[in-house]
Enzyme design. Structure first.
Site, PDB file in Angstrom:
ATOM      1  N   HIS A  37       0.835  -1.204   0.000  1.00  0.00           N
ATOM      2  CA  HIS A  37       0.000   0.000   0.000  1.00  0.00           C
ATOM      3  C   HIS A  37       0.872   1.257   0.000  1.00  0.00           C
ATOM      4  O   HIS A  37       0.590   2.219  -0.720  1.00  0.00           O
ATOM      5  CB  HIS A  37      -0.884   0.049   1.254  1.00  0.00           C
ATOM      6  N   GLY A 148      -2.699  -1.983  -7.601  1.00  0.00           N
ATOM      7  CA  GLY A 148      -1.607  -2.947  -7.609  1.00  0.00           C
ATOM      8  C   GLY A 148      -1.836  -4.072  -8.601  1.00  0.00           C
ATOM      9  O   GLY A 148      -2.969  -4.547  -8.758  1.00  0.00           O
ATOM     10  N   ARG A 188      -4.238  -9.989   4.209  1.00  0.00           N
ATOM     11  CA  ARG A 188      -4.715 -11.311   4.640  1.00  0.00           C
ATOM     12  C   ARG A 188      -3.581 -12.224   5.109  1.00  0.00           C
ATOM     13  O   ARG A 188      -3.858 -13.272   5.703  1.00  0.00           O
ATOM     14  CB  ARG A 188      -5.509 -11.988   3.514  1.00  0.00           C
TER      15      ARG A 188
END
Ligand code: AMP
Length: 283
Positions: A37, A148, A188
């Site tokens: 990010h 992304g 995750r």
């Protein structure tokens, strides 16, 4: 860094920027930031005058059996990280602000791009993604938005929607950011128990194996798929969701790989944690 909760306030900020000739770069996210990010945010800072990051765990892109409630969140930490990355505005709306009573519109990109890969495993997912990104573009009015390559199919879907609906936002693709051992960074990954972390390497290592086989002359998607399936299943607790060789833009499966082929993978670890990865095979 300013934190904005309300769509109307966000749009007012965007209009101010446009008036003073400032170009806005948007990075849409679901939060729980990692280096992937942050590299998108820094790239936005290089390409635009003002960086806006949206942080919204969008309920409509999760299926009923998926991890919406469990999705990792840490707002304080995310704020500090975004601020350090030079973000001007963090737009973190409430679900009710994005989907007020009476909300009744869905943006659907056709099944040529959404019927396969994650679209097949997660029905409704890309309708949720396209709708929320379309709303974010309307609210934030960015000149450009960065996504992304980790989510290759998402990128293709957003490009299609942006072109088809003349949204006037430049879509910028950013390469996958990986851990030192090759694991693609993902919010995750925090779900992985220590012994599962090793099994999660099956995805990036499968891409490496495919590249090796391709370098040795293998071109058959069928034979590559069979070899990768065995390879991934040799790691404990892994179940292949899909292994697919697709054209980079159309996302249609190919029988023979070439320079425009992307290998896309989704693997469940321990029956619960679903990870994705992808990469070009002939590099
Ligand atoms: P997410 O918060 O997971 O929805 O991701 C927000 C944006 O960050 C999306 O455009 C993702 O594709 C991108 N992203 C997530 N993980 C990575 C990564 N490891 N490398 C590059 N981009 C990523």
């Amino acid at each position: 860094m300013r934190i904005i909760r309300h769509p109307a306030e966000m749009t007012a900020w965007a209009k101010e920027q446009a008036k003073s000739g400032q170009r806005i770069g948007l990075v849409p996210t679901m939060g729980f930031f990692h280096e992937g990010h942050l590299s998108l945010m820094r790239r936005a800072g290089q390409l635009a005058d003002q960086v806006a990051v949206s942080l919204f765990v969008n309920p409509t892109q999760f299926g009923p059996q998926e991890d919406l409630a469990a999705y990792p969140r840490n707002f304080e930490r995310d704020c500090a990280m975004a601020e350090a990355a030079g973000v001007a505005v963090l737009f973190a709306p409430e679900a009710v602000g994005m989907y007020p009573a009476g909300f009744n519109t869905t943006v659907m990109v056709g099944t040529e791009l959404t019927g396969q890969l994650c679209g097949a495993s997660r029905p409704g997912h890309f309708a949720g993604v396209a709708t929320v990104v379309c709303k974010l573009f309307s609210i934030v009015r960015p000149d450009l938005a960065i996504f992304g390559e980790k989510d290759w199919q998402q990128l293709a879907v957003i490009r299609r929607m942006t072109a088809d609906l003349n949204l006037g936002v430049e879509i910028v693709a950013h390469p996958i950011v990986r851990e030192a051992d090759g694991l693609a960074m993902s919010s995750r990954n925090t779900y992985l128990a220590p012994q599962q972390r090793e099994a999660a390497l099956s995805l990036s290592r499968a891409i490496v194996l495919a590249r090796k086989m391709a370098a040795e002359g293998e071109r058959s998607a069928e034979r590559l798929t069979a070899a990768l399936r065995d390879f991934i299943h040799s790691f404990p607790e892994t179940t292949v969701d899909y292994i697919s060789f697709v054209h980079q833009d159309t996302l249609q499966e190919v029988a023979e790989i070439d320079e425009e082929t992307v290998l896309a993978l989704a693997v469940k670890i321990g029956g619960k944690v679903r990870l994705i990865d992808n990469g070009k095979v002939l590099v």
